[in-house]
Write a protein that holds these residues in place. Structure first.
Motif: not given
Length: 289
Positions: A218-229
């Motif tokens: 779950t974290a890997l699918a979203g967190w590393p996307r630029p601007g997601h967090l």
């Protein structure tokens, strides 16, 4: 600013530093997440000096100087394992909370004090509700509760898991408290490794169970996307993700996280494996090559 606070103060420098801190906190406005993050970083940097007392003397009725001094005392208490005068520090928080009733920050610091002093759960949960009524996904408060409910502090593994499950079921994907479950898993990894013996040798298997694997995916699918967090401690959570992926033996998959982190290395959790800069640099080079 943090570097300045860590340096020996020159004559008259406290006044300049206080002005800078006031501008930084004022600039955060009612962005409670960014405001709490700035308080946390500045208080830790100033904990070796008399700056907090100077600010409180300069503005004795100000809410921010009281919160800052309380946060500084909390930092000192964490390092020492005890607080010099927890009731007086808690009273500073309560006075500040009365002066700025919409601000969750005084309650966040009070929660940290109650955690450190191992207060009764009834008192802790009352303060927890004060924080979340004002800022439902306050990162600092969620981490305080996670650790307070741990078997190492005032809870148990089951009470901590219940808290994690409740957060996971409702936390928005980009909320400041999104890292609670991954933090719990790293804490569990540390707990198992500290036991030694066969369990410690097989600690990596923890990351293969369904709960841990799902949290990582779950974290890997979203967190590393630029601007997601976008929360103030986003880079700290990316450090957390990179560390967890390393422990899970999935170094190559966290190249994007390492790329976003850049050179902003957080002491925790890398310090669990040795020198943070050394460990981070080693694993980043492995992930990016």
């Amino acid at each position: 600013m943090r570097r300045q606070l860590n340096s020996p103060a020159m004559p008259g420098q406290h006044g300049i530093q206080i002005d800078q801190i006031e501008r930084l906190l004022h600039g955060a406005g009612t962005d409670w997440d960014r405001r709490a993050h700035r308080f946390a970083v500045l208080a830790e940097a100033a904990a070796h000096s008399a700056l907090s007392r100077s600010w409180r003397t300069r503005r004795p009725r100000g809410a921010d100087p009281q919160v800052f001094e309380a946060w500084v005392e909390l930092c000192r208490g964490r390092w020492a394992g005890r607080m010099e005068d927890a009731p007086a520090t808690a009273e500073c928080c309560r006075r500040a909370a009365a002066a700025v009733p919409d601000d969750p920050t005084p309650w966040v610091v009070l929660l940290g004090i109650l955690r450190l002093t191992r207060a009764e759960s009834r008192e802790v949960f009352a303060v927890w509700h004060e924080v979340t009524a004002r800022d439902p996904w306050n990162r600092e408060a969620h981490l305080h509760m996670l650790r307070y409910l741990s078997p190492e502090e005032c809870g148990s593994r089951s009470s901590q898991l219940d808290f994690v499950h409740a957060v996971r079921a409702s936390v928005p994907a980009t909320a400041p408290a999104v890292g609670v479950e991954l933090t719990a898993l790293v804490d569990e990894h540390t707990r198992i490794a500290a036991r030694g013996g066969v369990e410690a040798l097989l600690v990596r298997r923890q990351w293969e169970n369904n709960r841990a694997a799902t949290a990582l995916e779950t974290a890997l699918a979203g967190w590393p996307r630029p601007g997601h967090l976008r929360h103030a401690a986003a880079l700290a959570d990316l450090n957390l993700l990179a560390f967890a992926m390393v422990q899970a033996g999935r170094v190559r998959e966290c190249a994007d996280a390492f790329g976003l982190i850049g050179d902003t290395v957080t002491a925790w959790p890398w310090t669990l494996d040795g020198d943070p800069l050394d460990r981070f640099g080693y694993w980043r080079s492995r992930a990016l090559t």
